[in-house]
Design a protein around this motif. Structure first.
Motif, PDB file in Angstrom:
ATOM      1  N   PRO B 187       0.823  -1.216   0.000  1.00  0.00           N
ATOM      2  CA  PRO B 187       0.000   0.000   0.000  1.00  0.00           C
ATOM      3  C   PRO B 187       0.858   1.267   0.000  1.00  0.00           C
ATOM      4  O   PRO B 187       0.534   2.234  -0.689  1.00  0.00           O
ATOM      5  N   PHE B 188       1.960   1.232   0.741  1.00  0.00           N
ATOM      6  CA  PHE B 188       2.874   2.379   0.756  1.00  0.00           C
ATOM      7  C   PHE B 188       3.434   2.633  -0.637  1.00  0.00           C
ATOM      8  O   PHE B 188       3.360   3.732  -1.176  1.00  0.00           O
ATOM      9  N   ILE B 189       3.965   1.568  -1.236  1.00  0.00           N
ATOM     10  CA  ILE B 189       4.622   1.708  -2.547  1.00  0.00           C
ATOM     11  C   ILE B 189       3.607   2.093  -3.628  1.00  0.00           C
ATOM     12  O   ILE B 189       3.899   2.885  -4.510  1.00  0.00           O
ATOM     13  N   GLY B 190       2.423   1.524  -3.516  1.00  0.00           N
ATOM     14  CA  GLY B 190       1.406   1.788  -4.540  1.00  0.00           C
ATOM     15  C   GLY B 190       0.848   3.194  -4.486  1.00  0.00           C
ATOM     16  O   GLY B 190       0.223   3.644  -5.452  1.00  0.00           O
ATOM     17  N   PHE B 191       1.030   3.894  -3.378  1.00  0.00           N
ATOM     18  CA  PHE B 191       0.499   5.255  -3.295  1.00  0.00           C
ATOM     19  C   PHE B 191       1.589   6.327  -3.301  1.00  0.00           C
ATOM     20  O   PHE B 191       1.583   7.224  -4.128  1.00  0.00           O
ATOM     21  N   TRP B 192       2.565   6.216  -2.398  1.00  0.00           N
ATOM     22  CA  TRP B 192       3.536   7.308  -2.249  1.00  0.00           C
ATOM     23  C   TRP B 192       4.545   7.353  -3.381  1.00  0.00           C
ATOM     24  O   TRP B 192       5.001   8.436  -3.752  1.00  0.00           O
ATOM     25  N   TYR B 193       4.886   6.198  -3.916  1.00  0.00           N
ATOM     26  CA  TYR B 193       5.818   6.204  -5.049  1.00  0.00           C
ATOM     27  C   TYR B 193       5.217   6.902  -6.274  1.00  0.00           C
ATOM     28  O   TYR B 193       5.823   7.815  -6.822  1.00  0.00           O
ATOM     29  N   PRO B 194       4.025   6.478  -6.715  1.00  0.00           N
ATOM     30  CA  PRO B 194       3.446   7.184  -7.868  1.00  0.00           C
ATOM     31  C   PRO B 194       3.242   8.673  -7.590  1.00  0.00           C
ATOM     32  O   PRO B 194       3.421   9.503  -8.482  1.00  0.00           O
ATOM     33  N   LEU B 195       2.899   9.001  -6.338  1.00  0.00           N
ATOM     34  CA  LEU B 195       2.734  10.419  -6.002  1.00  0.00           C
ATOM     35  C   LEU B 195       4.045  11.175  -6.226  1.00  0.00           C
ATOM     36  O   LEU B 195       4.056  12.269  -6.795  1.00  0.00           O
ATOM     37  N   GLY B 196       5.146  10.567  -5.795  1.00  0.00           N
ATOM     38  CA  GLY B 196       6.455  11.186  -6.010  1.00  0.00           C
ATOM     39  C   GLY B 196       6.759  11.351  -7.489  1.00  0.00           C
ATOM     40  O   GLY B 196       7.297  12.374  -7.916  1.00  0.00           O
ATOM     41  N   MET B 197       6.398  10.344  -8.297  1.00  0.00           N
ATOM     42  CA  MET B 197       6.670  10.426  -9.737  1.00  0.00           C
ATOM     43  C   MET B 197       5.803  11.481 -10.412  1.00  0.00           C
ATOM     44  O   MET B 197       6.170  12.036 -11.447  1.00  0.00           O
ATOM     45  N   LEU B 198       4.631  11.735  -9.820  1.00  0.00           N
ATOM     46  CA  LEU B 198       3.734  12.712 -10.440  1.00  0.00           C
ATOM     47  C   LEU B 198       4.258  14.146 -10.291  1.00  0.00           C
ATOM     48  O   LEU B 198       3.893  15.008 -11.077  1.00  0.00           O
ATOM     49  N   ILE B 199       5.124  14.381  -9.307  1.00  0.00           N
ATOM     50  CA  ILE B 199       5.652  15.743  -9.139  1.00  0.00           C
ATOM     51  C   ILE B 199       6.471  16.168 -10.369  1.00  0.00           C
ATOM     52  O   ILE B 199       6.148  17.168 -10.999  1.00  0.00           O
ATOM     53  N   PRO B 200       7.530  15.393 -10.748  1.00  0.00           N
ATOM     54  CA  PRO B 200       8.236  15.793 -11.974  1.00  0.00           C
ATOM     55  C   PRO B 200       7.354  15.712 -13.228  1.00  0.00           C
ATOM     56  O   PRO B 200       7.561  16.483 -14.172  1.00  0.00           O
ATOM     57  N   THR B 201       6.368  14.810 -13.227  1.00  0.00           N
ATOM     58  CA  THR B 201       5.472  14.730 -14.389  1.00  0.00           C
ATOM     59  C   THR B 201       4.708  16.039 -14.563  1.00  0.00           C
ATOM     60  O   THR B 201       4.608  16.581 -15.674  1.00  0.00           O
ATOM     61  N   ALA B 202       4.196  16.563 -13.442  1.00  0.00           N
ATOM     62  CA  ALA B 202       3.452  17.823 -13.504  1.00  0.00           C
ATOM     63  C   ALA B 202       4.378  18.968 -13.900  1.00  0.00           C
ATOM     64  O   ALA B 202       4.014  19.812 -14.742  1.00  0.00           O
ATOM     65  N   ILE B 203       5.575  18.983 -13.332  1.00  0.00           N
ATOM     66  CA  ILE B 203       6.536  20.035 -13.687  1.00  0.00           C
ATOM     67  C   ILE B 203       6.854  19.961 -15.178  1.00  0.00           C
ATOM     68  O   ILE B 203       6.914  20.978 -15.872  1.00  0.00           O
ATOM     69  N   GLY B 204       7.036  18.736 -15.676  1.00  0.00           N
ATOM     70  CA  GLY B 204       7.320  18.549 -17.100  1.00  0.00           C
ATOM     71  C   GLY B 204       6.190  19.042 -17.984  1.00  0.00           C
ATOM     72  O   GLY B 204       6.427  19.651 -19.030  1.00  0.00           O
ATOM     73  N   ALA B 205       4.957  18.793 -17.555  1.00  0.00           N
ATOM     74  CA  ALA B 205       3.810  19.239 -18.356  1.00  0.00           C
ATOM     75  C   ALA B 205       3.761  20.762 -18.407  1.00  0.00           C
ATOM     76  O   ALA B 205       3.420  21.353 -19.430  1.00  0.00           O
ATOM     77  N   VAL B 206       4.131  21.395 -17.298  1.00  0.00           N
ATOM     78  CA  VAL B 206       4.104  22.861 -17.260  1.00  0.00           C
ATOM     79  C   VAL B 206       5.241  23.443 -18.110  1.00  0.00           C
ATOM     80  O   VAL B 206       5.039  24.364 -18.891  1.00  0.00           O
ATOM     81  N   LEU B 207       6.445  22.862 -17.944  1.00  0.00           N
ATOM     82  CA  LEU B 207       7.617  23.446 -18.609  1.00  0.00           C
ATOM     83  C   LEU B 207       7.795  22.974 -20.055  1.00  0.00           C
ATOM     84  O   LEU B 207       8.467  23.631 -20.838  1.00  0.00           O
ATOM     85  N   GLY B 208       7.195  21.830 -20.397  1.00  0.00           N
ATOM     86  CA  GLY B 208       7.416  21.223 -21.714  1.00  0.00           C
ATOM     87  C   GLY B 208       7.329  22.185 -22.885  1.00  0.00           C
ATOM     88  O   GLY B 208       8.284  22.298 -23.662  1.00  0.00           O
ATOM     89  N   PRO B 209       6.217  22.900 -23.035  1.00  0.00           N
ATOM     90  CA  PRO B 209       6.101  23.783 -24.187  1.00  0.00           C
ATOM     91  C   PRO B 209       7.228  24.817 -24.264  1.00  0.00           C
ATOM     92  O   PRO B 209       7.644  25.203 -25.350  1.00  0.00           O
ATOM     93  N   ARG B 210       7.726  25.261 -23.111  1.00  0.00           N
ATOM     94  CA  ARG B 210       8.796  26.253 -23.163  1.00  0.00           C
ATOM     95  C   ARG B 210      10.162  25.605 -23.391  1.00  0.00           C
ATOM     96  O   ARG B 210      10.983  26.106 -24.154  1.00  0.00           O
ATOM     97  N   LEU B 211      10.394  24.462 -22.729  1.00  0.00           N
ATOM     98  CA  LEU B 211      11.718  23.843 -22.788  1.00  0.00           C
ATOM     99  C   LEU B 211      11.998  23.139 -24.118  1.00  0.00           C
ATOM    100  O   LEU B 211      13.126  23.063 -24.559  1.00  0.00           O
ATOM    101  N   LEU B 212      10.952  22.591 -24.721  1.00  0.00           N
ATOM    102  CA  LEU B 212      11.190  21.639 -25.814  1.00  0.00           C
ATOM    103  C   LEU B 212      10.972  22.217 -27.208  1.00  0.00           C
ATOM    104  O   LEU B 212      11.123  21.515 -28.188  1.00  0.00           O
ATOM    105  N   ARG B 213      10.642  23.495 -27.290  1.00  0.00           N
ATOM    106  CA  ARG B 213      10.368  24.080 -28.616  1.00  0.00           C
ATOM    107  C   ARG B 213      11.552  23.974 -29.566  1.00  0.00           C
ATOM    108  O   ARG B 213      12.681  24.066 -29.173  1.00  0.00           O
ATOM    109  N   TRP B 214      11.239  23.833 -30.824  1.00  0.00           N
ATOM    110  CA  TRP B 214      12.310  23.836 -31.835  1.00  0.00           C
ATOM    111  C   TRP B 214      11.767  24.395 -33.142  1.00  0.00           C
ATOM    112  O   TRP B 214      10.574  24.573 -33.277  1.00  0.00           O
TER     113      TRP B 214
END
Lengths: 187, 214
Positions: B187-214
């Motif tokens: 239960p710990f791994i199934g909840f807190w781990y994905p939550l941790g992974m979602l932090i950089p995922t959300a940051i990536g979604a926000v920054l993606g359009p600015r960082l990845l343009r070409w």
């Protein structure tokens, strides 16, 4: 259904040219880009029907993008989908920049610009890549001028510029990327 | 410059292109990113002291497998998003398989627990408050590396590509973190781990359009 055979044949021949080009056959690559520009012109003209003056600019921008990103093509992948994805990406980017610019500047500019050249053949781009090229720093501009415009070899270019051969290659590569970047930020 | 002249210019001296640049770039990025995450983990957190004993028990392998599956699937998605015109097809839904597996295991563990207190221990462990943030921290060097890899390729859906870069980083960060993490409840791994992974995922979604343009 009737058209698909012809389309497949065209995709096949384009793909064949590109694959030969990617493995170093310069004349096949030239033929690929030549056919590609006609294809892109038709593709973009349909989607930019209201901005006919800008079609050729986008054809050139897409050609440069496809050249710069040619290492992302996978030989097993449908070529047309790859080309269209890049052209569409550049088209959307272009329209977004345009919308932003129109918000900042007066709409007057548009009223005059619109009808004026709508009937021209559109073979001429409005933006001059030659002028943008002149803005690149020497370490990128000189390799491009000598190698890509004058057709000198890497070794000759290195001798003329006093750069190392690897610096010449890097200069061409980065220069063409920088040129794409200049188009994006300036236009 | 006329278009024909541009075509000639681009074709002149174009030379051969090295094949397999997409996998190669990602291999380099993952190598450096994982190294950075491992160094961060070693200097800031340290390996879990009972690692030698833990590898003899199954739960740490379940944890590795869960995170490694997420890393592999998100990496596949990232490589597809780096190539114009490729569809993601079944790849996003494949992310559900490891999640579903760990949640089933978590449900099994929770139903077998004696009382609410034990269920709380299974869910919160001792480190629930730091786990997601530490995973996000270890993901940072991987994120930088994966964005570098993407930037040299040609993503056309920038927000999605940025989010996927974040997910890859989060999963690799979590894989490294699991060498430190003392928890072993599903239960710990199934909840807190994905939550941790979602932090950089959300940051990536926000920054993606600015960082990845070409």
């Amino acid at each position: 259904m009737q058209g698909t055979g012809r389309l497949d044949a065209r995709e096949e021949s384009l793909r064949n040219l590109l694959n030969r080009g990617l493995s170093g056959d310069a004349s096949a690559y030239h033929a690929f880009l030549q056919e590609l520009s006609a294809h892109l012109r038709a593709f973009l003209r349909k989607r930019l029907a209201r901005l006919p003056d800008e079609v050729e600019d986008l054809v050139q921008e897409s050609l440069l993008a496809i050249h710069n990103q040619r290492h992302t093509y996978d030989a097993g992948q449908p070529l047309t989908a790859w080309i269209h994805a890049i052209a569409k990406y550049k088209l959307v980017d272009h329209l977004r920049r345009r919308a932003k610019r129109d918000l900042l500047t007066d709409a007057l500019d548009d009223e005059f610009g619109f009808a004026s050249a709508a009937d021209s053949e559109a073979a001429e781009a409005r933006r001059d890549l030659g002028k943008l090229l002149a803005k690149l720093p020497d370490r990128q501009r000189l390799p491009i001028v000598h190698m890509k415009l004058e057709g000198l070899s890497v070794a000759e270019t290195a001798r003329r510029t006093g750069m190392s051969e690897s610096a010449v290659k890097v200069g061409v590569h980065r220069g063409l990327k920088a040129l794409a970047e200049l188009i994006r930020t300036e236009a | 410059m006329r278009t024909d002249d541009l075509v000639t210019m681009l074709a002149t001296g174009a030379g051969a292109v090295q094949p397999n640049q997409v996998p190669r770039r990602y291999a380099i990025a993952l190598g450096w990113g994982a190294l950075g995450a491992a160094l961060l983990m070693a200097t800031l957190l340290g390996l879990r002291p009972d690692l030698g004993a833990a590898v003899l028990r199954p739960m740490i392998w379940v944890k590795f497998a869960f995170v490694a599956c997420l890393a592999a699937v998100s990496l596949l998605a990232a490589t597809r998003l780096s190539r114009p015109g490729l569809r993601l097809a079944w790849v996003p839904s494949a992310l559900g398989a490891p999640l579903l597996a760990i949640w089933l295991l978590a449900a099994f563990e929770l139903t077998r627990a004696d009382d609410a207190a034990q269920r709380a221990v299974l869910f919160f462990g001792d480190t629930a408050d730091s786990c997601p943030l530490l995973i996000a921290l270890l993901a940072a060097p991987v994120f930088v590396a994966v964005v570098w890899a993407m930037k040299g390729l040609a993503p056309t859906r920038l927000r999605l590509a940025g989010a996927t870069a974040g997910l890859v980083a989060g999963a690799v960060g979590a894989l490294v973190y699991s060498l430190h993490c003392p928890e072993s409840g599903a239960p710990f791994i199934g909840f807190w781990y994905p939550l941790g992974m979602l932090i950089p995922t959300a940051i990536g979604a926000v920054l993606g359009p600015r960082l990845l343009r070409w």
